[in-house]
Design a protein around this motif. Structure first.
Motif, PDB file in Angstrom:
ATOM      1  N   LEU A   1       0.863  -1.170   0.000  1.00  0.00           N
ATOM      2  CA  LEU A   1       0.000   0.000   0.000  1.00  0.00           C
ATOM      3  C   LEU A   1       0.904   1.226   0.000  1.00  0.00           C
TER       4      LEU A   1
ATOM      5  N   ILE B   1       1.689  -7.018  -0.478  1.00  0.00           N
ATOM      6  CA  ILE B   1       0.547  -7.271  -1.361  1.00  0.00           C
ATOM      7  C   ILE B   1       1.100  -7.861  -2.655  1.00  0.00           C
TER       8      ILE B   1
ATOM      9  N   PHE C   1      -2.255   0.974  -4.393  1.00  0.00           N
ATOM     10  CA  PHE C   1      -1.264  -0.102  -4.288  1.00  0.00           C
ATOM     11  C   PHE C   1      -0.326   0.058  -5.471  1.00  0.00           C
TER      12      PHE C   1
END
Length: 179
Positions: free
Chosen positions: A46, A61, A172
């Motif tokens: 993020l 992520i 992101f």
């Protein structure tokens, strides 16, 4: 007036001009770009969130581009959580993005399949999707959501951005993993 058309056509033939081919619809181009990424993995984090305590904060992520005959799916892993998948489909209505959320046993979450259609003006490397009526009803406050998914020119960076009420909400930034 009717004599002008044959004269213009003859002038064009003499000048060597060729008819301009119809341009590829940017939504088709975007799907082609995604399909060209099949099997590629992206990892990141993020980079911005309106809520500093976001469930995505300080967690890695990642996603992989999975191509199916009718869709491009991008399962998203946040830390150990594998509950999310971004689904892109090109259909008669346009280009669609859906967010599929599942429980660990595979059953649908109460908040799932939200998203919307790509708005006009995208490119083969970037599309913005407007929340639809289903999303507005399912997620309070999300009626103005705009999700923008972009790929850098060299294909090494995938950016997923969410705006709400014309303000950035989350972003992101994921980099392609050499494989």
């Amino acid at each position: 007036m009717t004599y002008l058309l044959p004269a213009l056509a003859a002038a064009c033939v003499l000048a060597g001009c060729a008819p301009t081919p119809p341009s590829l619809d940017a939504r088709d181009g975007f799907m082609t770009t995604l399909q060209g990424m099949c099997g590629q993995r992206f990892e990141g984090a993020l980079s911005y969130a309106i809520d500093p305590n976001s469930e995505f904060a300080n967690k890695p992520i990642s996603t992989e581009v999975v191509c199916k005959a009718d869709a491009v799916r991008m399962p998203v892993q946040v830390g150990a959580d594998r509950s999310r998948t971004w689904i892109f489909t090109r259909n008669a209505a346009g280009l669609e993005l859906r967010h599929d959320h599942r429980h660990p046993d595979g059953t649908p979450d109460a908040v799932t399949m939200y998203g919307g259609m790509a708005k006009e003006g995208g490119t083969a490397r970037s599309q913005s999707f407007l929340a639809d009526a289903y999303t507005a009803k399912l997620v309070p406050g999300a009626e103005t959501n705009v999700w923008t998914v972009s790929l850098s020119q060299d294909g090494s960076v995938l950016t997923y951005r969410l705006d709400r009420h014309d303000k950035p909400r989350a972003e992101f930034v994921l980099k392609r993993v050499a494989g």
